[in-house]
Structure formats: structure tokens, C-alpha cells
Write a protein that holds these residues in place. Structure first.
Motif, PDB file in Angstrom:
ATOM      1  N   SER A   1      -5.340  18.795   3.937  1.00  0.00           N
ATOM      2  CA  SER A   1      -5.126  17.702   4.893  1.00  0.00           C
ATOM      3  C   SER A   1      -5.349  18.135   6.342  1.00  0.00           C
TER       4      SER A   1
ATOM      5  N   ASN B   1       0.828  -1.217   0.000  1.00  0.00           N
ATOM      6  CA  ASN B   1       0.000   0.000   0.000  1.00  0.00           C
ATOM      7  C   ASN B   1       0.859   1.263   0.000  1.00  0.00           C
TER       8      ASN B   1
ATOM      9  N   LEU C   1      -3.196  11.346  10.107  1.00  0.00           N
ATOM     10  CA  LEU C   1      -2.287  11.222   8.963  1.00  0.00           C
ATOM     11  C   LEU C   1      -1.021  10.466   9.351  1.00  0.00           C
TER      12      LEU C   1
ATOM     13  N   ALA D   1       2.079   2.823   5.786  1.00  0.00           N
ATOM     14  CA  ALA D   1       2.303   2.710   4.338  1.00  0.00           C
ATOM     15  C   ALA D   1       3.632   2.020   4.023  1.00  0.00           C
TER      16      ALA D   1
ATOM     17  N   LEU E   1       0.827   5.631   0.276  1.00  0.00           N
ATOM     18  CA  LEU E   1       0.160   6.884   0.630  1.00  0.00           C
ATOM     19  C   LEU E   1       0.818   7.975  -0.206  1.00  0.00           C
TER      20      LEU E   1
ATOM     21  N   GLU F   1      -0.656   8.094  11.444  1.00  0.00           N
ATOM     22  CA  GLU F   1      -0.938   6.643  11.468  1.00  0.00           C
ATOM     23  C   GLU F   1      -0.868   6.071  10.051  1.00  0.00           C
ATOM     24  N   LYS F   2      -1.427   6.811   9.115  1.00  0.00           N
ATOM     25  CA  LYS F   2      -1.411   6.344   7.720  1.00  0.00           C
ATOM     26  C   LYS F   2       0.020   6.295   7.178  1.00  0.00           C
TER      27      LYS F   2
ATOM     28  N   GLU G   1      -3.656   5.529  -1.651  1.00  0.00           N
ATOM     29  CA  GLU G   1      -4.559   6.605  -1.191  1.00  0.00           C
ATOM     30  C   GLU G   1      -3.875   7.951  -1.427  1.00  0.00           C
TER      31      GLU G   1
END
Ligand SMILES: Cc1cc2nc3c(=O)[nH]c(=O)nc-3n(C[C@H](O)[C@H](O)[C@H](O)COP(=O)(O)O)c2cc1C
Length: 219
Positions: A42, A2, A69, A76, A4, A71-72, A35
Motif C-alpha cells: 500500500s 461500500n 488511502l 467507506a 474497504l 480518503e478511501k 475494494e
């Protein structure tokens, strides 16, 4: 796998967004999921300089978009940054996000310099997709150096790939066909005879971004 991705241009359908779309096409086409975060929307504010992150192992500011953000970002495998070069750097909203990366590190001051230790083990692929007006790529040097620094201090397991799409002064120029380029150049007093060559060059930038995305998942 994944990814980001940060879209940092304020322009809709900008050159850097076209690079990001090409990357996403390659990445998602090979089975990855991606994503996109619009950097300007943001809700991440500026670093407040409290340096409490050096003690509490996370950013102390909890009332903006950073907690979610961050955490994302940590989750990633790939972090993509698609940006125009602005005055030899990245646009302000992306710089505000990058400053908040300070909270991913402990920094110790020594007699000889700063020692950076990330709180987590990082093994990410950083991808920098830059669009710029200047033709040689020289104006992008401070941006590339910043990302070399960030990628390095966040861990030896990280790596950085860069695509620098140069000579793109006009909105949407990277996606123009040769006829559109010729018209635009004529209006600007530039040599319309360069249109065919530039179209080939612009397609090569997009292909590099696509292949980078595609190979990230396949390798
Ligand atoms: C405020 C501003 C500053 C810029 N500064 C530079 C610069 O220092 N060097 C450069 O090569 N291009 C510069 N440019 C041109 C953009 O980087 C270029 O047009 C780029 O293709 C825009 O990408 P976008 O369409 O994704 O926004 C600047 C543009 C703006 C609006």
C-alpha cells in the motif's frame, strides 16, 4: 454500501485471505462493492511521531500512500481487516497503517488519562477476520483489544464484528478438504482422525465470514 478491505497476510492464498474472499462473496453478492488493499503493497510508511496531526487535523506526511488511502478509509461504510495473528498481534505492514489512524483524532492529555476526539463523525462497521495457529483463540486477544480500542475512540457510532479462525497453522489449511487435511496431519505427526471434524469447523469459519458480509448489506 461500500467496503474497504485490508489483506494483511504476506501469503498468497492464505487463510485470512480465504476469510476475506468469503466475506467479499457475501458482501458483493448482496449488492455491496468492496475494494481490497494489500497492506504490504500500500506504500504506507510508518508514523513519524511528529504529532502535527493534533494541530492540522490530518497526517503531515504527504509523500507516501497514506493521503490517498485515508480518503478511501473516510469514504467507506465498512472497514475490513483480514490478518494472520503474528506473535499475538498483526503483521507489521498492517500495524503501520493502523498507527496512521492516529491522524483521524485529536488527543488531549489530562491528569487522569488521554481524551480522544475524532475529527470526523464516524459511523462505520469494523470487521476483523483473523487466522491463527493456536487453537483456543487466546493469542488473538491483544489484536481484538486493539480493534475494540480503535473502534471506540473513533466514535460511539462505530461497531466491531470479529471472526477468529483458530487452529490454522498451515498455509491454505482453511480451504483444504478432509483428504488434504488427513495427509497434512499425517506428515506433521498430528492425529489424522481429526480431519473430518476440522473440515466442518473450517467451513463454519468461512460461513461466518460470508454471513457477516451478506448481512452487512442487507441490514
Ligand atoms: C511470524 C509468525 C508469527 C506467528 N505467530 C502466531 C501467534 O502468536 N499465535 C498464533 O496462533 N499463530 C501464529 N502464527 C501462525 C499464523 O497466524 C497462522 O498460520 C495463520 O493461519 C496464517 O494466516 P495466513 O495464511 O492468512 O497468513 C504465526 C505465524 C508466523 C509466520
Amino acid at each position: 454500501m461500500n467496503a474497504l478491505a485490508f489483506a494483511a497476510s504476506p501469503r498468497k492464498n492464505g487463510n485470512s485471505t480465504a476469510l476475506l474472499n468469503a466475506y467479499a462473496e457475501g458482501f458483493c453478492g448482496a449488492g455491496g462493492s468492496l475494494e481490497v488493499i494489500d497492506a504490504a503493497r500500500s506504500r504506507v510508511g510508518p508514523c513519524r511521531g511528529c504529532l502535527r496531526c493534533n494541530l492540522i487535523k490530518r497526517c503531515a506526511v504527504r509523500d507516501d500512500g497514506w493521503p490517498a488511502l485515508s480518503e478511501k478509509i473516510l469514504a467507506a461504510d465498512v472497514l475490513v481487516f483480514a490478518a494472520p495473528v503474528y506473535f499475538h498481534h498483526v503483521p507489521g505492514p498492517l500495524k503501520m497503517i493502523l498507527d496512521r489512524f492516529r491522524s483521524f483524532l485529536h488527543v488531549r492529555i489530562t491528569e487522569t488519562g488521554l481524551v480522544h476526539m475524532p475529527w470526523q463523525e464516524w459511523r462505520k462497521h469494523f470487521v476483523l477476520l483473523l487466522a491463527m495457529g493456536e487453537p483456543s483463540g487466546e493469542d488473538a486477544r491483544p489484536v481484538v483489544e486493539l480493534f475494540e480500542f480503535i473502534t471506540g475512540v473513533l466514535g460511539q457510532g462505530n461497531r466491531l464484528s470479529v471472526v477468529t479462525a483458530t487452529g490454522l497453522a498451515l498455509a491454505g489449511q482453511i480451504s483444504m478438504d478432509a483428504v488434504q487435511l488427513r495427509d497434512a496431519y499425517a506428515k506433521l505427526g498430528l492425529d489424522p482422525g481429526r480431519a473430518d471434524e476440522d473440515r466442518v469447523r473450517n467451513l463454519a469459519f468461512l460461513k461466518s465470514a460470508y454471513e457477516l458480509g451478506n448481512s452487512a448489506v442487507r441490514s
